[in-house]
Structures are given as structure tokens and as C-alpha cells.
Design an enzyme around this catalytic site. Sequence first.
Site, PDB file in Angstrom:
ATOM      1  N   HIS A 166       0.850  -1.194   0.000  1.00  0.00           N
ATOM      2  CA  HIS A 166       0.000   0.000   0.000  1.00  0.00           C
ATOM      3  C   HIS A 166       0.879   1.235   0.000  1.00  0.00           C
ATOM      4  O   HIS A 166       1.930   1.268   0.630  1.00  0.00           O
ATOM      5  CB  HIS A 166      -0.920   0.008   1.230  1.00  0.00           C
ATOM      6  CG  HIS A 166      -2.049   0.993   1.143  1.00  0.00           C
ATOM      7  ND1 HIS A 166      -1.893   2.319   1.449  1.00  0.00           N
ATOM      8  CD2 HIS A 166      -3.344   0.839   0.755  1.00  0.00           C
ATOM      9  CE1 HIS A 166      -3.047   2.941   1.283  1.00  0.00           C
ATOM     10  NE2 HIS A 166      -3.935   2.071   0.858  1.00  0.00           N
ATOM     11  N   ASP A 193      -7.928  -3.870  -0.821  1.00  0.00           N
ATOM     12  CA  ASP A 193      -8.448  -4.034  -2.183  1.00  0.00           C
ATOM     13  C   ASP A 193      -8.424  -5.502  -2.608  1.00  0.00           C
ATOM     14  O   ASP A 193      -9.303  -5.961  -3.344  1.00  0.00           O
ATOM     15  CB  ASP A 193      -7.626  -3.201  -3.175  1.00  0.00           C
ATOM     16  CG  ASP A 193      -7.718  -1.714  -2.903  1.00  0.00           C
ATOM     17  OD1 ASP A 193      -8.856  -1.230  -2.737  1.00  0.00           O
ATOM     18  OD2 ASP A 193      -6.679  -1.049  -2.830  1.00  0.00           O
TER      19      ASP A 193
END
Length: 427
Positions: free
Chosen positions: A306, A363
Amino acid sequence: MSKTAILEFDGKKIEFPLIVGTENEVAIDINKLRDLTGAITMDPGYKNSGACKSEITFLDGEEGILRYRGYSIEDLAEKAQFLEVSYLVIFGELPTKRQLTQFETDIRKYTLVNEEMKNIIDGFPKTAHPMGVLSSLTSALTAFNPKVVNVENETEMYEAICKTMGKFLVLASWTFRKSSGFPLNYYDNTKGYVENFLHLMFQLPTGPYTTNPAVVNALDKLFILHADHEQNCSTSTVRMVGSSHAGLFASISAGVSALWGPLHGGANQAVLEMLEEIQKNGGDADKYLAKAKDKEDPFRLMGFGHRVYKNFDPRAKIIKKAADEVLSTLGVNDPILQIAKKLEESALVDEYFVSRKLYPNVDFYSGIIYRALGIPTDMFTVLFAIGRLPGWIAQWKEMRENKEPIGRPRQIYTGHPLRDFKTFEER
């Protein structure tokens, strides 16, 4: 700690005050930098620039911390419901039972969408991406609500918030129904907010639709985890557009467009597209893990690591459990999801990924859940937008109430210096 920072520039020492947040974050206040030096800062992507002070979300990427209004994301995901968290994010405090009941009741008042909106959605081809349709429909709400909201009037603000929460959910589901060729559904005021979304999406005139509690719980958690995330691309867009005193619907519409991009909200769609590509090419997860580790190979493993979290994404830890529960409850046997599980298991123990802290992020798991629920890939970002809506509203509200100035970044011009105009004959 010194209360000022000193900049040496052009032979002069200039002091700038420091701003310290409640979690000891430090910022150098360069508000007067250009006035005092004639220079500006260069910060592509604004990765080191604070555009505002905010009381809504605290994020520490190094430690893997996410809090809304001081409450840990872990506590909120475990103990609260989405509308409860929405109230907290927007208004600053957890609601009492009475306040939460009233909030849900007031949202229900505004869930009916004007029938003329159907004329607008009918103008889109079935092939239109749901996010493009959602952005347009959200902006179109302005035409049916032309009165400018007085941000200093508490009642008007509250009504605008409830109206946005109510209508946005319906419009989001309509984007799916349009692309599927199904008749448009209406909000059922006897059901809860998250349960309503599933009925809006999947209820058909030909038979009843029954929601699964595990699915409702997983979606509720996903919406909570996405409710706000500090000054990301779409949130900053909402604040930037709102700083011109554009209305709430127009600002939210801009946020939807910003969220659409594959580097932002579209990341969970990119995860499934990657998994489908792996499956189409033989389904060998190990082969693609090796490709991801090869510096010479352009393949990129989506849904791992991330940009902000340098450790494990705290949201991923929470939603992984919900993903496992959904897959177990529904008994889904999908080769795409089997590839996802293989990638997850391997990456969590592979030294290459572990040493670089390239763990599965939110995600990755949200894409798995949406796939298991039978939600089409191009609808994934729409569900992200539903979750992020209270954060956008809260950020817009905070920006307007704080009377923040209109956003106006500077630039360094690198084009031609002054040139003489040439006639057609001279060109």
C-alpha cells in the site's frame, strides 16, 4: 521541540511556525513562504504537503493505525454498524440509540429518487461504466435540488446530508440494474441500509430475494473500512471542488470521478482483472509470483502492499476474516478465488514479499468478497464509493464550516519564454 523552523534562503534566515497535531504530527507552516521569499515549494503529488487541518481521520502508515474521530478501526468494525460509523464520521461523535434511529429515519425520507432521473439513466448505453453513470447521476441531483445549502444553517446541512446518503445508495444500485437490463428498484423503508443495497441490486420481479446475514455483515464491515481515509485523491478532490463553494452533490460527483481511477478506488477491480488474466493463462499462481519478483518483468501483483501503509493494512486484517467467512458460508467454488487464495498464502510466507512488507491489502480482500457475491467487476468501485460517501460528506462539511480558502496550487513554468507571433507565411 523548537516552535519554529528556520529556512536559509538568498542569504537570509526566515522563521516559519510549526503546527503540531494531537498525535504529534508536525507541519511547517509555509503559508507566508511566497510573500517572504518569492519562492514556492515543489511537491508533485502533494506527498509532503498538508492542505488542511482535520479532526476526522488519523492515519499512521508506518504503524498500521487507522482511526475515525479517535476510535480505532478495529473497534468500529467489530462493534458498530455502517450508519453508526457514518454518523460518527460526519458529526464527530458516536450517536445515541435515539440519534441513530432518527438518522436512519431521516435518511429514509429522502430515498425516493425523482422519476425524471430515469430519463437521464436511459440516455446511457448498457456498455457505460457504472462509475461514469454514477458520477453523472450524482451531479444531476443538483438539477432537482437547485437551492444552495446554507452551511451555517444546521437544519439545512442535516437535510442535505440525509438526502445525499439516501439517494446515493439508490443511484449506485441503478448503475448495475441499467447495465444488467433489469428494472430499477426502490428503497424498502422496512429494511436496513446495507440490507437495502442488496435488495436494490438483486431483487427481481420474478421472485423473492433473501439476504444472507454473513453477506450483510461482510458488506457492512467493508463500508465501514472504506468510510474515510484522510486526504486521499478523491477526498482531496471533494475538498478542492467544494472550496469554490460548489454544492455537495457537485463535489461528491467529482469525488466519484477521482475514485474511478485504477490507482485509487479502481484498484480492487484491477485485482480481479489480474486474477482473471492468470486464470486465462493456465492458473499457475507460482509462475506469476515469480514474475512479480523479477525486476525485468513488467508484471505487477495487484492488491499487495500500500502506498500509505508501510506495514500491514489494518483494514486487510479485519476484512480477511470476513472474506473467509463469506467464502465458507456461501460454499463458493470458483477457480478465480482459488488462485487468489494461493497468491495470498504464498505471499504471506514468501521472504521476498514479507521482507518488503508486500502484504495483501484491503483491495485484495474486497475484490474476493465482491466476486463471491456475484457482483460484476466494474461495480467494485461503486461499492467503494458507497462506503466512502460519509467521509466525503464529512470532509466537505468540515472544509465549508472552517471557511477554508479556495484551493489554488502554484506551478513552476517550464515552457517557452516570450516569443514573437508568426504569421501563416512565416510558420
